[in-house]
Motif scaffolding. Structure first.
Motif, PDB file in Angstrom:
ATOM      1  N   GLU A 125       0.827  -1.220   0.000  1.00 49.35           N
ATOM      2  CA  GLU A 125       0.000   0.000   0.000  1.00 49.35           C
ATOM      3  C   GLU A 125       0.854   1.260   0.000  1.00 49.35           C
ATOM      4  O   GLU A 125       0.494   2.258  -0.639  1.00 49.35           O
ATOM      5  CB  GLU A 125      -0.968  -0.009   1.187  1.00 49.35           C
ATOM      6  N   ARG A 126       1.988   1.239   0.692  1.00 47.12           N
ATOM      7  CA  ARG A 126       2.872   2.411   0.694  1.00 47.12           C
ATOM      8  C   ARG A 126       3.539   2.565  -0.673  1.00 47.12           C
ATOM      9  O   ARG A 126       3.732   3.672  -1.155  1.00 47.12           O
ATOM     10  CB  ARG A 126       3.928   2.297   1.787  1.00 47.12           C
ATOM     11  N   GLN A 127       3.899   1.443  -1.318  1.00 50.55           N
ATOM     12  CA  GLN A 127       4.473   1.515  -2.659  1.00 50.55           C
ATOM     13  C   GLN A 127       3.450   2.086  -3.645  1.00 50.55           C
ATOM     14  O   GLN A 127       3.787   2.914  -4.492  1.00 50.55           O
ATOM     15  CB  GLN A 127       4.929   0.130  -3.121  1.00 50.55           C
TER      16      GLN A 127
ATOM     17  N   HIS B 298       1.656   9.352  -5.901  1.00 45.04           N
ATOM     18  CA  HIS B 298       2.004  10.722  -5.550  1.00 45.04           C
ATOM     19  C   HIS B 298       3.298  11.215  -6.201  1.00 45.04           C
ATOM     20  O   HIS B 298       3.704  12.350  -5.968  1.00 45.04           O
ATOM     21  CB  HIS B 298       2.135  10.859  -4.029  1.00 45.04           C
ATOM     22  N   CYS B 299       3.968  10.397  -6.997  1.00 47.52           N
ATOM     23  CA  CYS B 299       5.296  10.787  -7.476  1.00 47.52           C
ATOM     24  C   CYS B 299       5.264  12.008  -8.390  1.00 47.52           C
ATOM     25  O   CYS B 299       6.175  12.825  -8.348  1.00 47.52           O
ATOM     26  CB  CYS B 299       6.031   9.617  -8.115  1.00 47.52           C
TER      27      CYS B 299
ATOM     28  N   ARG C 268       6.794  17.831  -8.782  1.00 53.42           N
ATOM     29  CA  ARG C 268       6.486  19.253  -8.873  1.00 53.42           C
ATOM     30  C   ARG C 268       6.987  20.017  -7.650  1.00 53.42           C
ATOM     31  O   ARG C 268       7.362  21.180  -7.753  1.00 53.42           O
ATOM     32  CB  ARG C 268       4.980  19.457  -9.004  1.00 53.42           C
ATOM     33  N   LEU C 269       6.973  19.369  -6.492  1.00 55.61           N
ATOM     34  CA  LEU C 269       7.386  20.021  -5.242  1.00 55.61           C
ATOM     35  C   LEU C 269       8.868  19.817  -4.927  1.00 55.61           C
ATOM     36  O   LEU C 269       9.353  20.309  -3.913  1.00 55.61           O
ATOM     37  CB  LEU C 269       6.548  19.475  -4.077  1.00 55.61           C
TER      38      LEU C 269
ATOM     39  N   ALA D 230       6.539  16.157   2.351  1.00 59.53           N
ATOM     40  CA  ALA D 230       5.633  15.154   1.771  1.00 59.53           C
ATOM     41  C   ALA D 230       6.369  13.845   1.496  1.00 59.53           C
ATOM     42  O   ALA D 230       5.834  12.758   1.746  1.00 59.53           O
ATOM     43  CB  ALA D 230       5.007  15.691   0.487  1.00 59.53           C
ATOM     44  N   LEU D 231       7.592  13.927   1.014  1.00 55.82           N
ATOM     45  CA  LEU D 231       8.364  12.721   0.720  1.00 55.82           C
ATOM     46  C   LEU D 231       8.699  11.944   1.995  1.00 55.82           C
ATOM     47  O   LEU D 231       8.549  10.721   2.048  1.00 55.82           O
ATOM     48  CB  LEU D 231       9.643  13.083  -0.031  1.00 55.82           C
TER      49      LEU D 231
END
Length: 179
Positions: A81-83, A89-90, A95-96, A105-106
């Motif tokens: 689920e984290r992967q 979200h990549c 962008r950030l 966020a990362l």
């Protein structure tokens, strides 16, 4: 005879597309039936292509391929689920990238914890020349991650992740604490 994928039928049988004279021929219908069995997995994949490109729906082995396609590096020790979330979200993280919010966020994504960042920098503008610069003379970054009790975080890997994402000239400190 063994089917290519047991129980998978094609929604578009080739035999039904033939002229009536061939539909009455048992040899032609068996031959097109064999083609249907071979082509059914490809047709099913094409019909479900949107699900394959959605990291939250894609098969587990396909998530790593999607990550490589998007240039994301996944930790194989992370739960599935984290992967999936990392791949999903990549683009936003790209962008950030290079910002405080991007680093936060990362690290939140990598640890599942709450992240506090402190730095010396700042931004200021002035219409007058020789205005003093904001912040301190030396650059620094402090990262504090609060994770749930009992959660395991690879501090070395997290430190390497932070080092790869922050500006190279900025030293950083890392603290991981449990709630």
């Amino acid at each position: 005879m063994r089917r290519a994928v047991e129980g998978l039928a094609t929604p578009y049988p080739i035999g039904t597309l033939l002229p009536a004279v061939f539909q009455e021929d048992p040899v032609a219908m068996r031959w097109t039936g064999a083609l249907d069995e071979v082509l059914a997995p490809a047709i099913s994949t094409l019909d479900c292509l949107a699900a394959y490109t959605d990291p939250m729906l894609a098969p587990a082995d396909f998530v790593r391929w999607l990550a490589g396609w998007l240039g994301a590096v996944l930790d194989e020790n992370w739960p599935l689920e984290r992967q999936r979330a990392a791949v999903a979200h990549c683009v936003r993280l790209y962008r950030l990238r290079g910002t405080v919010e991007g680093l936060r966020a990362l690290v939140e994504l990598a640890t599942g914890g709450e992240v506090e960042l402190a730095e010396n920098g700042g931004v200021r503008w002035s219409t007058a020349p020789n205005t003093p610069l904001p912040g301190e003379a030396g650059a620094w970054l402090s990262v504090r991650v609060t994770v749930p009790r009992g959660a395991t975080v690879d501090v070395v890997a997290l430190g390497e992740l932070i080092a790869a994402e922050k500006p190279a000239h900025v030293p950083h400190g890392l603290e991981v604490v449990e709630r």
